[in-house]
Design a protein around this motif. Structure first.
Motif, PDB file in Angstrom:
ATOM      1  N   UNK C  82      -5.230 -10.338  -1.624  1.00 53.82           N
ATOM      2  CA  UNK C  82      -4.257  -8.772  -2.042  1.00 53.82           C
ATOM      3  C   UNK C  82      -4.155  -9.398  -3.802  1.00 53.82           C
ATOM      4  N   UNK C  83      -5.057  -8.558  -5.026  1.00 53.48           N
ATOM      5  CA  UNK C  83      -4.114  -8.976  -6.065  1.00 53.48           C
ATOM      6  C   UNK C  83      -3.086  -7.856  -6.272  1.00 53.48           C
ATOM      7  N   UNK C  86      -3.818  -4.527  -6.762  1.00 51.56           N
ATOM      8  CA  UNK C  86      -4.881  -4.083  -5.123  1.00 51.56           C
ATOM      9  C   UNK C  86      -3.672  -2.892  -4.877  1.00 51.56           C
ATOM     10  N   UNK C  90      -1.963  -0.022  -3.450  1.00 52.51           N
ATOM     11  CA  UNK C  90      -1.886   1.023  -1.675  1.00 52.51           C
ATOM     12  C   UNK C  90      -0.784   1.335  -2.077  1.00 52.51           C
ATOM     13  N   UNK C  93      -2.891   5.080  -2.423  1.00 54.66           N
ATOM     14  CA  UNK C  93      -2.878   6.039  -1.502  1.00 54.66           C
ATOM     15  C   UNK C  93      -3.433   5.237  -0.105  1.00 54.66           C
ATOM     16  N   UNK C  94      -2.234   4.446  -0.286  1.00 56.01           N
ATOM     17  CA  UNK C  94      -2.135   2.834   1.183  1.00 56.01           C
ATOM     18  C   UNK C  94      -2.418   3.660   2.993  1.00 56.01           C
ATOM     19  N   UNK C  95      -1.416   5.210   2.197  1.00 52.86           N
ATOM     20  CA  UNK C  95      -1.539   5.774   4.028  1.00 52.86           C
ATOM     21  C   UNK C  95      -2.748   6.636   4.732  1.00 52.86           C
ATOM     22  N   UNK C  96      -3.955   6.940   3.329  1.00 52.97           N
ATOM     23  CA  UNK C  96      -4.883   7.236   3.194  1.00 52.97           C
ATOM     24  C   UNK C  96      -6.243   6.669   4.157  1.00 52.97           C
ATOM     25  N   UNK C  97      -7.181   7.452   5.101  1.00 54.59           N
ATOM     26  CA  UNK C  97      -7.715   7.320   5.658  1.00 54.59           C
ATOM     27  C   UNK C  97      -9.289   6.421   4.838  1.00 54.59           C
ATOM     28  N   UNK C  98      -9.741   6.087   4.801  1.00 53.07           N
ATOM     29  CA  UNK C  98     -11.379   6.124   4.874  1.00 53.07           C
ATOM     30  C   UNK C  98     -11.262   5.012   3.402  1.00 53.07           C
ATOM     31  N   UNK C  99     -12.445   4.505   3.191  1.00 57.45           N
ATOM     32  CA  UNK C  99     -12.067   3.161   1.887  1.00 57.45           C
ATOM     33  C   UNK C  99     -11.868   4.087   0.431  1.00 57.45           C
ATOM     34  N   UNK C 100     -11.428   3.417  -0.840  1.00 55.72           N
ATOM     35  CA  UNK C 100     -11.297   4.321  -1.574  1.00 55.72           C
ATOM     36  C   UNK C 100     -12.140   4.032  -2.449  1.00 55.72           C
ATOM     37  N   UNK C 146       3.485   6.612  -7.672  1.00 56.81           N
ATOM     38  CA  UNK C 146       3.395   7.942  -7.450  1.00 56.81           C
ATOM     39  C   UNK C 146       4.192   8.830  -7.801  1.00 56.81           C
TER      40      UNK C 146
END
Lengths: 256, 275, 262
Positions: C82-83, C86, C90, C93-100, C146
């Motif tokens: 994890x850079x 990255x 997160x 939108x780390x709480x969102x589903x699906x790939x970014x 955010x």
């Protein structure tokens, strides 16, 4: 009748060693290593039969190199990933040796689940040494083993060597299990370790009673499993495996 | 080579191992990050009871393995304490109980059917004797699992880094952990059918451990891990096929080649990083 | 816009049958830079977690707007793929589903957050390989991305050397001035924060006092908070809070015993 007494004695000795080792395994959180290292018996025995050197040399050689390798890899990689890789290596090499030597199928079942009722008189001295030496060795090293498990740094400050303790512990584990596994099977050794060990660690506040309780529980579990297996003709490993889970759950519910 | 590819068992093996390798490669990354290698291994061992059960009752091995894999997740949920410290022992206890069940079912297999090689088939895999429709079903299953994993990838990564951060961001940790465990059970089940229950761990952890050594970002690590797993499996199958004549009368197990390639990748990744 | 950024009243939290916080109440105006001070075990982390809603608590907590949070040190393994960038993404939108899906807006937000904490230089490096101060910057960027109205930081200066700690403090002060963001950060030592904080929230014995530093940090006020005699000593612009055998009544056995409360 004496044949049955021998089996009871042999399984009891394995239980004493497994119970003592299991308690240390739980306080050092080495459950995965305790599962992986006994598998050294597999390539050890297979290599001995393939290349024709004595069985004990194969068992001890592979068990000790497995313990050393694990201790080394743990320093640079994540502990559980390193253990998983070692486990895979041991099993794959064992599978290869067995396959090349031509008697594959029967050995796999025996290695994993054991054939307790096929025990012979010649197995007793080996198991006697394990059953007595492992608890004594671990008892003698109880303090440094506990301290280095709690805090490797504190151990180092006090002049101890946590890495040496890790190697010592893994070597005892690998040797004891490595010699017991061809006789009783990996499953029996492992389930006699973790269930009683985890229960004792939850019930006892201090190491010494914990060690004693773990050994007592393992002995009871092993003999109960043996009795049930004798009555039903089902495998011992089934009763000890399920029994260990039952003991653990019971203690969990009781201690919250 | 053409003859190799036209063989029915080889085609099934290639398909089955590809499904297992791709799914396990991606799952393995999270497994290593979350420190759940032992849980993954325990699930594989528990699913082996299903393998033995399917032989005993004559149902599809895929179904048997899956049934027990999911049962294993339920067991893990019941046994695992909330604090991370006790997870190790809970996984071990489950493993013991699961293998105990396997022992019993295999015992019944031997006593009722007299099938001697079952332990070997269940524990070390029998991918060359997998029916072709099972291989197809496995591919569909792996694809579905990968889609779900992609769906939960970001919250899962965040939760794997720090649970508190994830909780603050509104991630439901318990549900997420459960979904991941279910995926893990399905993944190791596929691997158990490919390289056998005990070696499933190698397919789960090996590629991911090598990928972690090389890739910088999470997506790259996942893709690399999947690719390495696939390369090891297909390479292993080719080598096993080629090895028939090496020592007359003796076979080299495909599981050995797969694990050997995985460890080779892992070691090479270590050298590459140091260089 | 006159309402407070954070308003807490009658907050009580019990953990393991013990009351860690008892009737805590305070207000932070918008744009305040407040240090949450107390010794180890005074309940600083508990208070922050209660504000975040991570703990069951009694009382009222009103936060006007979005809260950003920087937890106490996270252990990042060096092999974590994890850079820094990255990790900041997160936070977005780390709480969102699906790939970014890589988008320009997303990349710009991440870049802005990294720039705000002066972390552009190591954005592409693995987070586990960064120094403690660099990691702290990335964690702040993770919270900033955010654009929160209130930023909570749990012991951001622990594990940092003096120079890195001073840099982080200056950075936080600048961020709060530039964006009008309210900052509440916990620390066991108030001294590094003295030049920058305009308010102090002092925790002791489960109770809290909040106000300007000059008002709160005095012998009388803190003695009342602790429930026994406390000396506040100022030397060379530094503040020492010292518990002594001052009133003799409660501490007859403490003869010459003097303990510094950091």
């Amino acid at each position: 009748m004496s044949y049955l007494v021998e089996i009871w004695l042999a399984v009891g000795l394995v239980a004493l060693a497994a119970g003592a080792a299991g308690y240390i395994v739980v306080i050092r959180r080495a459950g995965f290593a305790a599962h992986a290292l006994p598998m050294a018996a597999f390539p050890g025995a297979a290599a001995a039969s393939l290349f024709g050197f004595p069985l004990w040399a194969g068992l001890a050689g592979v068990a000790l190199s497995g313990a050393g390798l694990l201790a080394l890899v743990q320093r640079t990689a994540r502990r559980d990933a390193a253990t998983a890789l070692l486990l895979a290596l041991l099993l794959a090499v064992g599978a290869l040796c067995l396959s090349l030597s031509g008697h594959y199928a029967g050995s796999v079942y025996g290695l994993l689940f054991g054939q307790v009722f096929a025990l012979g008189t010649e197995d007793l001295p080996v198991l006697g040494v394990i059953g007595l030496c492992v608890p004594v060795l671990l008892f003698l090293a109880l303090r440094p083993l506990s301290l280095s498990a709690l805090s490797p740094e504190l151990m180092r400050v006090q002049g101890g060597r946590p890495f040496a303790m890790e190697v010592f512990f893994l070597a005892v584990l690998a040797l004891a299990a490595g010699f017991a596994v061809p006789v009783t099977g990996a499953l029996l050794v492992f389930s006699l370790m973790l269930g009683p060990g985890a229960a004792a660690a939850r019930l006892c506040g201090s190491p010494l009673p914990g060690l004693a309780l773990a050994m007592g529980l393992a002995l009871g579990l092993a003999w109960a499993g043996l009795g049930l297996a004798f009555l039903t003709d089902w495998p011992v490993g089934f009763f000890t495996g399920v029994g260990a889970a039952a003991i653990y759950l019971l203690v969990r519910v009781k201690t919250g | 080579m053409l003859e190799f590819l036209q063989s029915g068992p080889v085609q099934s093996a290639l398909l089955l191992s590809a499904a297992a390798a791709l799914l396990c490669g991606a799952l393995g990354l999270f497994t290593v990050l979350r420190g759940q290698a032992f849980a993954g291994h325990a699930l594989a061992d528990v699913s082996s009871a299903g393998g033995a059960g399917s032989l005993l009752f004559g149902i599809s091995p895929l179904l048997g393995f899956l049934l027990f894999g999911v049962a294993g997740v339920a067991g893990l949920e019941i046994l695992q304490p909330r604090r991370a410290a006790g997870r190790d022992e809970a996984a071990g206890i489950l493993l013991g109980a699961g293998l105990g069940g396997t022992a019993l079912l295999l015992h019944f297999c031997v006593t009722t059917h007299g099938a001697a090689g079952t332990a070997q088939a269940v524990m070390f895999g029998a991918m060359f004797s997998t029916p072709s429709d099972t291989a197809l079903w496995s591919c569909l299953l792996a694809g579905g699992c990968l889609a779900v994993l992609a769906l939960i990838a970001r919250p899962l990564l965040l939760a794997s880094l720090d649970e508190e951060l994830a909780r603050v961001a509104g991630v439901r940790l318990r549900a997420l952990g459960l979904v991941f465990l279910l995926l893990l059970a399905l993944g190791v089940t596929l691997a158990a059918m490919t390289v056998g229950a005990i070696l499933a761990t190698a397919l789960l952890i090996g590629p991911a451990a090598a990928g972690l050594r090389l890739a910088r970002g999470p997506l790259a690590a996942a893709l690399l891990s999947m690719a390495l797993g696939l390369a090891a499996c297909w390479g292993g199958i080719v080598l096993a096929y080629e090895s028939y004549g090496w020592i007359p009368g003796r076979t080299w197990p495909v599981s050995f080649f797969i694990v050997a390639l995985l460890l080779l990748f892992y070691a090479a990744a270590g050298l590459r990083r140091r260089a | 816009m006159s309402e407070a950024a954070l308003e807490v009243s009658g907050l009580s939290v019990s953990q393991g049958g013990q009351e860690v916080l008892r009737g805590v109440g305070f207000q932070l105006p918008r744009g305040a830079f407040c240090g949450l001070i107390g010794s180890n075990g005074a309940g600083k982390t508990t208070l922050l977690r209660a504000i975040l809603g991570l703990l069951p608590s009694q009382g009222e907590i009103k936060a006007g707007g979005r809260i950003g949070y920087v937890p106490q040190k996270i252990l990042f393994e060096p092999d974590l793929p994890v850079r820094a960038q990255d990790f900041v993404a997160l936070g977005l939108d780390g709480h969102r589903f699906g790939l970014a899906f890589p988008s320009r807006a997303r990349a710009e937000k991440v870049e802005a957050a990294l720039r705000a904490v002066e972390a552009e230089g190591f954005a592409g490096q693995r987070i586990g390989r960064l120094s403690g101060g660099q990691q702290q910057r990335v964690m702040i960027a993770h919270a900033l991305v955010r654009s929160p109205d209130l930023l909570l930081l749990d012991e951001p200066l622990a594990n940092l050397d003096i120079k890195a700690a001073a840099e982080i403090i200056a950075l936080l002060k600048r961020l709060s001035q530039e964006s009008g963001m309210t900052v509440l950060l916990s620390a066991h030592d108030m001294n590094p924060l003295l030049p920058v904080m305009d308010r102090i929230l002092y925790l002791a014995g489960g109770s809290a006092l909040c106000g300007p530093v000059q008002e709160v940090v005095s012998t009388e006020v803190l003695s009342a908070l602790y429930g026994y005699h406390i000396d506040v000593i100022r030397v060379h612009g530094r503040v020492l809070v010292v518990a002594g055998s001052g009133d003799g009544h409660d501490h007859r056995h403490d003869h010459e015993h003097v303990t510094a409360i950091p």
